[in-house]
Structure formats: structure tokens, C-alpha cells
Design a protein around this motif. Sequence first.
Motif, PDB file in Angstrom:
ATOM      1  N   ALA A  65      49.922  45.202  46.435  1.00 29.31           N
ATOM      2  CA  ALA A  65      49.959  44.272  47.505  1.00 29.31           C
ATOM      3  C   ALA A  65      51.354  43.838  47.706  1.00 29.31           C
ATOM      4  O   ALA A  65      52.020  42.971  46.750  1.00 29.31           O
ATOM      5  CB  ALA A  65      49.250  42.746  47.082  1.00 29.31           C
ATOM      6  N   LYS A  67      53.150  41.898  49.635  1.00 26.69           N
ATOM      7  CA  LYS A  67      53.504  40.582  49.711  1.00 26.69           C
ATOM      8  C   LYS A  67      53.823  39.905  48.462  1.00 26.69           C
ATOM      9  O   LYS A  67      54.845  38.982  48.386  1.00 26.69           O
ATOM     10  CB  LYS A  67      52.486  39.689  50.074  1.00 26.69           C
ATOM     11  CG  LYS A  67      51.355  39.687  49.496  1.00 26.69           C
ATOM     12  CD  LYS A  67      50.179  38.944  49.912  1.00 26.69           C
ATOM     13  CE  LYS A  67      49.299  39.672  51.009  1.00 26.69           C
ATOM     14  NZ  LYS A  67      48.668  40.849  50.632  1.00 26.69           N
ATOM     15  N   ARG A 152      35.740  42.114  55.006  1.00 31.11           N
ATOM     16  CA  ARG A 152      36.197  41.323  53.955  1.00 31.11           C
ATOM     17  C   ARG A 152      35.062  40.251  53.835  1.00 31.11           C
ATOM     18  O   ARG A 152      34.896  39.425  54.407  1.00 31.11           O
ATOM     19  CB  ARG A 152      37.412  40.653  53.842  1.00 31.11           C
ATOM     20  CG  ARG A 152      37.728  40.008  52.749  1.00 31.11           C
ATOM     21  CD  ARG A 152      39.474  39.728  52.540  1.00 31.11           C
ATOM     22  NE  ARG A 152      39.677  38.637  51.841  1.00 31.11           N
ATOM     23  CZ  ARG A 152      40.836  37.984  51.537  1.00 31.11           C
ATOM     24  NH1 ARG A 152      41.859  38.841  52.007  1.00 31.11           N
ATOM     25  NH2 ARG A 152      41.158  37.105  50.885  1.00 31.11           N
ATOM     26  N   LEU A 164      41.614  32.542  47.368  1.00 29.11           N
ATOM     27  CA  LEU A 164      41.841  33.291  48.447  1.00 29.11           C
ATOM     28  C   LEU A 164      40.494  33.448  49.265  1.00 29.11           C
ATOM     29  O   LEU A 164      40.530  34.067  50.309  1.00 29.11           O
ATOM     30  CB  LEU A 164      42.424  34.212  48.302  1.00 29.11           C
ATOM     31  CG  LEU A 164      43.901  34.423  47.784  1.00 29.11           C
ATOM     32  CD1 LEU A 164      44.386  35.572  47.326  1.00 29.11           C
ATOM     33  CD2 LEU A 164      44.890  33.762  48.807  1.00 29.11           C
ATOM     34  N   HIS A 195      38.508  39.153  47.880  1.00 32.08           N
ATOM     35  CA  HIS A 195      39.721  38.894  46.971  1.00 32.08           C
ATOM     36  C   HIS A 195      38.970  37.453  46.323  1.00 32.08           C
ATOM     37  O   HIS A 195      38.865  36.640  47.035  1.00 32.08           O
ATOM     38  CB  HIS A 195      40.951  38.652  47.762  1.00 32.08           C
ATOM     39  CG  HIS A 195      42.049  38.681  46.677  1.00 32.08           C
ATOM     40  ND1 HIS A 195      41.958  37.771  45.740  1.00 32.08           N
ATOM     41  CD2 HIS A 195      43.333  39.157  46.672  1.00 32.08           C
ATOM     42  CE1 HIS A 195      43.162  37.926  45.046  1.00 32.08           C
ATOM     43  NE2 HIS A 195      43.870  38.925  45.678  1.00 32.08           N
ATOM     44  N   GLN A 199      45.353  35.148  40.230  1.00 36.31           N
ATOM     45  CA  GLN A 199      45.621  34.546  38.728  1.00 36.31           C
ATOM     46  C   GLN A 199      44.173  34.146  38.320  1.00 36.31           C
ATOM     47  O   GLN A 199      44.015  32.886  38.172  1.00 36.31           O
ATOM     48  CB  GLN A 199      46.668  33.615  38.881  1.00 36.31           C
ATOM     49  CG  GLN A 199      46.994  32.901  37.184  1.00 36.31           C
ATOM     50  CD  GLN A 199      47.729  33.968  36.404  1.00 36.31           C
ATOM     51  OE1 GLN A 199      47.659  35.134  36.649  1.00 36.31           O
ATOM     52  NE2 GLN A 199      47.930  33.554  35.326  1.00 36.31           N
ATOM     53  N   GLY A 232      42.612  41.811  44.533  1.00 42.75           N
ATOM     54  CA  GLY A 232      43.633  41.420  43.410  1.00 42.75           C
ATOM     55  C   GLY A 232      43.128  40.350  42.371  1.00 42.75           C
ATOM     56  O   GLY A 232      41.834  40.602  42.322  1.00 42.75           O
ATOM     57  N   GLU A 268      43.588  45.801  44.885  1.00 42.60           N
ATOM     58  CA  GLU A 268      45.021  45.424  45.812  1.00 42.60           C
ATOM     59  C   GLU A 268      45.872  44.473  44.611  1.00 42.60           C
ATOM     60  O   GLU A 268      45.972  43.419  45.167  1.00 42.60           O
ATOM     61  CB  GLU A 268      44.849  44.517  46.741  1.00 42.60           C
ATOM     62  CG  GLU A 268      43.880  45.361  47.966  1.00 42.60           C
ATOM     63  CD  GLU A 268      43.223  44.448  48.885  1.00 42.60           C
ATOM     64  OE1 GLU A 268      43.799  43.169  48.951  1.00 42.60           O
ATOM     65  OE2 GLU A 268      42.362  44.813  49.825  1.00 42.60           O
ATOM     66  N   PRO A 269      46.051  45.012  43.692  1.00 39.81           N
ATOM     67  CA  PRO A 269      47.000  44.231  42.687  1.00 39.81           C
ATOM     68  C   PRO A 269      48.558  43.931  43.161  1.00 39.81           C
ATOM     69  O   PRO A 269      49.127  44.773  43.765  1.00 39.81           O
ATOM     70  CB  PRO A 269      47.173  44.944  41.419  1.00 39.81           C
ATOM     71  CG  PRO A 269      46.944  46.524  41.809  1.00 39.81           C
ATOM     72  CD  PRO A 269      46.131  46.471  43.188  1.00 39.81           C
ATOM     73  N   GLY A 270      48.938  42.513  43.066  1.00 33.37           N
ATOM     74  CA  GLY A 270      50.204  42.309  43.432  1.00 33.37           C
ATOM     75  C   GLY A 270      50.872  41.641  42.160  1.00 33.37           C
ATOM     76  O   GLY A 270      51.819  42.185  41.567  1.00 33.37           O
ATOM     77  N   ARG A 271      50.395  40.507  41.862  1.00 30.09           N
ATOM     78  CA  ARG A 271      50.848  39.722  40.855  1.00 30.09           C
ATOM     79  C   ARG A 271      51.092  40.761  39.402  1.00 30.09           C
ATOM     80  O   ARG A 271      52.034  40.683  38.726  1.00 30.09           O
ATOM     81  CB  ARG A 271      50.074  38.392  40.258  1.00 30.09           C
ATOM     82  CG  ARG A 271      50.546  37.661  39.475  1.00 30.09           C
ATOM     83  CD  ARG A 271      49.439  36.536  38.818  1.00 30.09           C
ATOM     84  NE  ARG A 271      48.952  35.853  40.139  1.00 30.09           N
ATOM     85  CZ  ARG A 271      49.843  34.826  40.554  1.00 30.09           C
ATOM     86  NH1 ARG A 271      50.852  34.446  40.204  1.00 30.09           N
ATOM     87  NH2 ARG A 271      49.236  34.087  41.636  1.00 30.09           N
ATOM     88  N   TYR A 367      55.628  36.482  43.861  1.00 31.97           N
ATOM     89  CA  TYR A 367      55.509  35.148  44.719  1.00 31.97           C
ATOM     90  C   TYR A 367      56.598  34.299  44.268  1.00 31.97           C
ATOM     91  O   TYR A 367      56.399  33.194  44.101  1.00 31.97           O
ATOM     92  CB  TYR A 367      54.065  34.591  44.400  1.00 31.97           C
ATOM     93  CG  TYR A 367      53.172  35.484  44.816  1.00 31.97           C
ATOM     94  CD1 TYR A 367      52.974  35.963  46.139  1.00 31.97           C
ATOM     95  CD2 TYR A 367      52.172  35.865  43.629  1.00 31.97           C
ATOM     96  CE1 TYR A 367      51.838  36.980  46.188  1.00 31.97           C
ATOM     97  CE2 TYR A 367      51.072  36.931  44.023  1.00 31.97           C
ATOM     98  CZ  TYR A 367      51.078  37.465  45.200  1.00 31.97           C
ATOM     99  OH  TYR A 367      50.053  38.431  45.430  1.00 31.97           O
TER     100      TYR A 367
HETATM  101  C1  PLP Z   1      44.560  40.430  50.937  1.00 33.21           C
HETATM  102  C2  PLP Z   1      45.242  40.253  49.601  1.00 33.21           C
HETATM  103  N1  PLP Z   1      45.275  41.600  48.787  1.00 33.21           N
HETATM  104  C3  PLP Z   1      46.082  41.171  47.554  1.00 33.21           C
HETATM  105  C4  PLP Z   1      46.800  40.188  47.135  1.00 33.21           C
HETATM  106  C5  PLP Z   1      47.318  40.310  45.629  1.00 33.21           C
HETATM  107  O1  PLP Z   1      46.858  39.391  44.869  1.00 33.21           O
HETATM  108  P1  PLP Z   1      47.131  39.260  43.472  1.00 33.21           P
HETATM  109  O2  PLP Z   1      48.460  38.876  43.392  1.00 33.21           O
HETATM  110  O3  PLP Z   1      46.106  38.303  42.780  1.00 33.21           O
HETATM  111  O4  PLP Z   1      46.900  40.674  42.870  1.00 33.21           O
HETATM  112  C6  PLP Z   1      46.746  39.071  47.994  1.00 33.21           C
HETATM  113  C7  PLP Z   1      47.353  37.698  47.566  1.00 33.21           C
HETATM  114  O5  PLP Z   1      47.484  36.914  48.306  1.00 33.21           O
HETATM  115  C8  PLP Z   1      46.015  39.074  49.190  1.00 33.21           C
HETATM  116  O6  PLP Z   1      46.061  38.017  50.232  1.00 33.21           O
END
Ligand code: PLP
Length: 394
Positions: A65, A67, A152, A164, A195, A199, A232, A268-271, A367
Amino acid sequence: MDSQALNHQFATHSHSQPLSDLDRQTLRQLAQIHGTPLLVLNLKRVDEQYQRLQAALPGVKLFYAVKALAHPALLMRLNQLGGHFDLATAGEVNMVRDLGIVAERCIHTHPIKKDSEIREALDFGCTRFVVDNLAEVDKFVPYKDRVQLIVRVSYRSQDAVVDLSRKFGCALEELHTLLEHAQTQGLTIHGLSFHVGSQSGSPAAHVKAIEASIEAMRTFDQIDWKWLDIGGGFPVSYQTPVMEIEDFCAPIREALAQVPENIEIWAEPGRYIAAPSMVELLCVMGRARRGTRMWYYLDDGVYGALSGQIYDHALYPICLLEPREDDLQPSVLAGPTCDSIDVIDEDIDLPELQIGDLLVARMMGAYTLASATEFNFYPKPQVVVVEDLSQPGG
Ligand SMILES: Cc1ncc(COP(=O)(O)O)c(C=O)c1O
């Protein structure tokens, strides 16, 4: 309180894995060269996080992810590792395109988009999009021969720090109407996604959502299902330890074993990938005794990279770069701006600090810089990239 008790308190306030001497040596050098505030992106840690999550979720395609932290070095590293990318805006599309990442490795997951953003993603070649409502489905009608949609669904979770599924996702009961509407419009649907929140404190919500998704795929068997995207939510330890990722993913793997074999599983891992990959070096730029506590003013705060304390509800483990045996005293760590909300920690026990002392905030990749501002004209912290923090010289 005696010094031993206070030292213990400071230790528990810090992260469970202390900085190694080599880490400290490298950070000291980097602060000398670049000054502070300084974010240090450690690519070795990116490798470790990606590989550890991939091992915990074998066979699952990982779409990072963007972002969470859209740094080019991080994206290129994930690209080299064979990673995929979850994009949400035209800016993110442009970023990966400029880096030479191919569209086949990307999905667009923002449930609400402008038509111009859809066109921008399509021009890039990204054709897989998330929708969660009727109006959004209609936006794709002009492009119906070029897109494949993922719906979704919202699954609320009490366990996630960032919910989320309040703002996005259709209710499970509405899925039927949405699928039928899309089909009537001649649109292709191949996937379901969710999602459960970022966390996440336990894997229970993922498991429940996977089970419900399997059931929904069975119920709506007229759809040519190809993908299940489990989102995520994979947690990391900030000041409070969380489950190890292997333990977190074990029940998820078990639930995924029930998904029909022809369905590809995505996440979709971000953190989990970004957070441990960056630390921040901060410097004490002022100090004052106010009442019973010492106030230390650092050169970055909640308007900068520590903005995640506000937006992401994260409390980063912070320690001194040079550990000391001195007595601890009740202290406050504040950011540099003129606003009184810019306080990092009101309740931290520290040895007496001097102007120029360096502190290290850890787990600062996700973030953080992403939501930093330049309030008061304090520039966002510079990022330096190191191959391996534990190697002096970076
Ligand atoms: C659509 C989507 N996918 C993935 C993520 C990433 O989530 P995480 O950081 O919890 O893995 C987010 C976080 O806002 C999101 O909005």
C-alpha cells in the motif's frame, strides 16, 4: 522513586529490541553528515519485513500500500523483490509509473475516485479497480471493456486501531444489488476485497471476513471469481508489543485454505512493511523546567514526521542515541512548532538532557512522513537511505 525503578520505567517505554552498538554508530555518523531531524530508511529491513510476511502468507500476492510510505527507494526495492503495488490516487499512479514499475503489478484500491483519476490509471495500464457503491460502478461504464472490478465489502472490527470499514466497503447485505447492477451495466467483476482496519490487534476479523467472502463467492456463483483481496491490517509493535506476524497469520492461512484453488489471494500490507524500515533522529533544541517536569523541545514533532501520533494513533518508541545510567526524571518531549498540541510525550522518564543531545524514534516508516506538514515553515525531515543500518557508513 529510586533510580533503578525509574531506569526500568524508561526501559519499558522503549522498544523491546534495543538499538545495537552498530546501529548507534551508524546513526551517529549519519547525524554528523546530514544533521537532524533525519529519517533513515533501512532497505535491509524492507527485505526482512517483505520476506517475513510472504513466508507467513505463502502463495499470497503482496500489493504494498503505497500510501504508507511512498519513498522511491522503498518502492524500487519492493519491485526488485517481486512485490506488487496498491495504488489509491493519480499521484501514486504517477509515482510508480515514473519509477518504471509496470502496471500489471498494480491494482487501484480507492473505492471513491474522480473520472480523471480512473483515466489516469487506465492510461498507465492499471485495469483492476475497487468499487463499493452503485455510483462508483456507474463511473466505469464508459470503460467497461477495459476494466475488471473488485467489490470491497465492509467488515467492522473492534480490534483494529484504525477502523477502515466505517468509511468504505458495502454492507454484505448490499452485495447482491451491487453485483447485479454491475452485471446489468455489462461490467466485469472478478474479485472481492476487504480491509478490516489498520494495526489489527488479532486475526479474528480477517478470518471472519475470509469465511464470509468464501460464502459470498459460493452464493453468487454466476460471477467469474478470480481474486480475493484480504487487505492490510498486519500489525507491528510500537510501544506496546503485538502478536508475532507468524502467529497472526497462522489462522488467516487456515481460513484461506478453504478458498477454492482457482482464486488468487492478494493482500495490501502497508504498515507491516514500512513501519520498521525507518527511524528518525531528533535533536534537543531547547530545554526548560516548568513546574515539576523538564520540557525538552525537539527539532521535529507532531506537525512533522511524528504526525502519525495524531492521524495514525501511533506511539513511537523513543530512546536516547547514547544510553546513560543517570537518574531519570519526569519529562515532557515536545515538537518545535508554536502550537501547544505539538507535544510528543507528556509522561516520559528521562535522564537530564542537554541541548544538542540526540534521540531516536523507531518504527517511523508508516503513516509518518506521509502525513507530515510544513507548519511554521519547518521543512519535512530529510530522508537518507541506507542499505543496512548495522553497517557503519550506511
Ligand atoms: C485500501 C487500503 N489498502 C491497504 C492499506 C494498508 O493498510 P495497513 O497499513 O494496515 O497494512 C490501507 C490503509 O489505509 C488502505 O486504505
